[in-house]
Scaffold this active site. Structure first.
Site, PDB file in Angstrom:
ATOM      1  N   HIS A 171       8.458   6.216  -8.893  1.00 27.38           N
ATOM      2  CA  HIS A 171       7.036   5.933  -9.075  1.00 27.38           C
ATOM      3  C   HIS A 171       6.810   5.476 -10.509  1.00 27.38           C
ATOM      4  O   HIS A 171       7.465   5.948 -11.446  1.00 27.38           O
ATOM      5  CB  HIS A 171       6.203   7.192  -8.808  1.00 27.38           C
ATOM      6  CG  HIS A 171       4.884   7.190  -9.542  1.00 27.38           C
ATOM      7  ND1 HIS A 171       4.732   7.798 -10.778  1.00 27.38           N
ATOM      8  CD2 HIS A 171       3.687   6.635  -9.236  1.00 27.38           C
ATOM      9  CE1 HIS A 171       3.477   7.628 -11.189  1.00 27.38           C
ATOM     10  NE2 HIS A 171       2.823   6.930 -10.277  1.00 27.38           N
TER      11      HIS A 171
ATOM     12  N   ARG B  31      -9.534   0.164  -1.607  1.00 25.01           N
ATOM     13  CA  ARG B  31      -8.932  -0.301  -0.354  1.00 25.01           C
ATOM     14  C   ARG B  31      -7.915   0.730   0.132  1.00 25.01           C
ATOM     15  O   ARG B  31      -6.889   0.969  -0.516  1.00 25.01           O
ATOM     16  CB  ARG B  31      -8.264  -1.653  -0.578  1.00 25.01           C
ATOM     17  CG  ARG B  31      -7.727  -2.302   0.688  1.00 25.01           C
ATOM     18  CD  ARG B  31      -7.309  -3.735   0.379  1.00 25.01           C
ATOM     19  NE  ARG B  31      -6.849  -4.399   1.586  1.00 25.01           N
ATOM     20  CZ  ARG B  31      -5.590  -4.405   2.003  1.00 25.01           C
ATOM     21  NH1 ARG B  31      -4.666  -3.753   1.314  1.00 25.01           N
ATOM     22  NH2 ARG B  31      -5.244  -5.051   3.094  1.00 25.01           N
TER      23      ARG B  31
END
Length: 319
Positions: free
Chosen positions: A119, A272
């Site tokens: 990540h 989103r």
């Protein structure tokens, strides 16, 4: 020793405001990082999905699936603005409900349990009152911890941090240990890395110095993770090890859904959903009260999932 993969990508050209300069660099960084990951994967290609935010701005979600190394990975760019609800601003500790935010967020889920989950994100915020800050971080979640690789990963990060501030690595490594932690499991998400939030322009440094550090964080992620992809992709693994990968992916999902601030920010501001939840693995498993067998490789990995491991010596403070 540093890796030899390409480490250069251009900085953004002149823009009308600092905000626009940061946004332009974020776009370029997304392009560069996608190219590096595609080259290391050797098969998969990112597919782009452009979107617009309801209150202003938008982004480019790029997802790679069914690659040679990466089963599902995402490199998302966004630059959005608007006005938060009073409740959202309070929850997110915003000094003003008006905001501009731009950044790149990355999560990679490999096929092989021998290649770590990874990540990284870098971000920039401006509030309506003029306050501005940077944030970001990178960390590694091995399915099976390789001590030498974990130490190497931290060494690369520490070297980059030292180029900007002698205490950045110590400070941000401790922050990562606290942040990438599942309190309901009493374990860290992986072997950590660095995490920093609200490095405020003026308070924590001038904007150009803070921006230079954020660019360096993005760059070190690109070269270290692609190096680990190449190093581990061909290592053999068993079906048992693949099953353990699914269990560890479940823990990763728990963190992202229950704890991650970026997920919360996206959902609180009406972002989103598909892009926000891109970080979740394609498959994961949960088993009731599953415990690794004593003395097993799985149990050995569990022993590494704790705070405060001294992966590299802390840099000394100059006299």
């Amino acid at each position: 020793m540093s890796v030899s993969e390409p480490t250069f990508f251009p900085t953004a050209s002149a823009a009308p405001t600092f905000r626009h300069s940061v946004e332009a660099w974020m776009r370029q960084f997304q392009d560069w990082l996608c190219q590096q990951i595609e080259a290391a994967d050797g098969l998969g290609q990112f597919q782009e999905d452009a979107w617009q935010h309801h209150s202003g701005g938008g982004g480019r979600s790029r997802v790679l699936t069914n690659g040679h190394v990466i089963e599902k990975g995402g490199v998302n760019f966004s630059a959005v603005e608007g006005t938060m609800s009073e409740q959202a601003a309070r929850v997110l500790l915003m000094p003003n409900p008006q905001y501009f935010a731009t950044g790149v967020s990355v999560v990679q889920h490999p096929r092989s349990p021998r290649v770590p989950i990874s990540h990284m994100n870098v971000r920039y915020f401006e509030a309506g009152n003029g306050e501005a800050w940077f944030g970001g971080g990178l960390d590694l979640t091995p399915i099976y911890v390789d001590e030498a690789q974990a130490r190497w990963f931290h060494e690369q990060i520490a070297e980059v941090c030292a180029q900007h501030d002698a205490m950045y690595y110590t400070r941000f490594k401790e922050w990562a240990d606290e942040y990438f932690f599942l309190p309901h499991r009493q374990e860290t998400r992986g072997v950590g890395g660095i995490f920093f939030d609200r490095l405020t322009v003026g308070k924590d440094g001038d904007r150009d110095s803070l921006f230079a550090f954020v660019r360096a964080v993005g760059e070190v992620y690109g070269r270290t993770y692609t190096h680990l992809m190449r190093q581990n992709a061909t290592l053999p693994f068993t079906e048992r090890e693949k099953q353990w990968q699914l269990v560890r992916r479940g823990r990763y999902a728990e963190f992202n859904l229950a704890i991650d601030r970026g997920t919360r920010f996206g959902l609180e501001t009406g972002g989103r959903t598909e892009s926000i939840l891109m970080s979740l693995p394609p498959q994961a498993e949960w088993h009731y009260n599953l415990q690794p067998e004593p003395g097993s490789p799985e149990a050995a990995t569990q022993q590494w999932l704790r705070k405060g491991i001294d992966w590299v010596p802390a840099p000394s403070v100059p006299s």
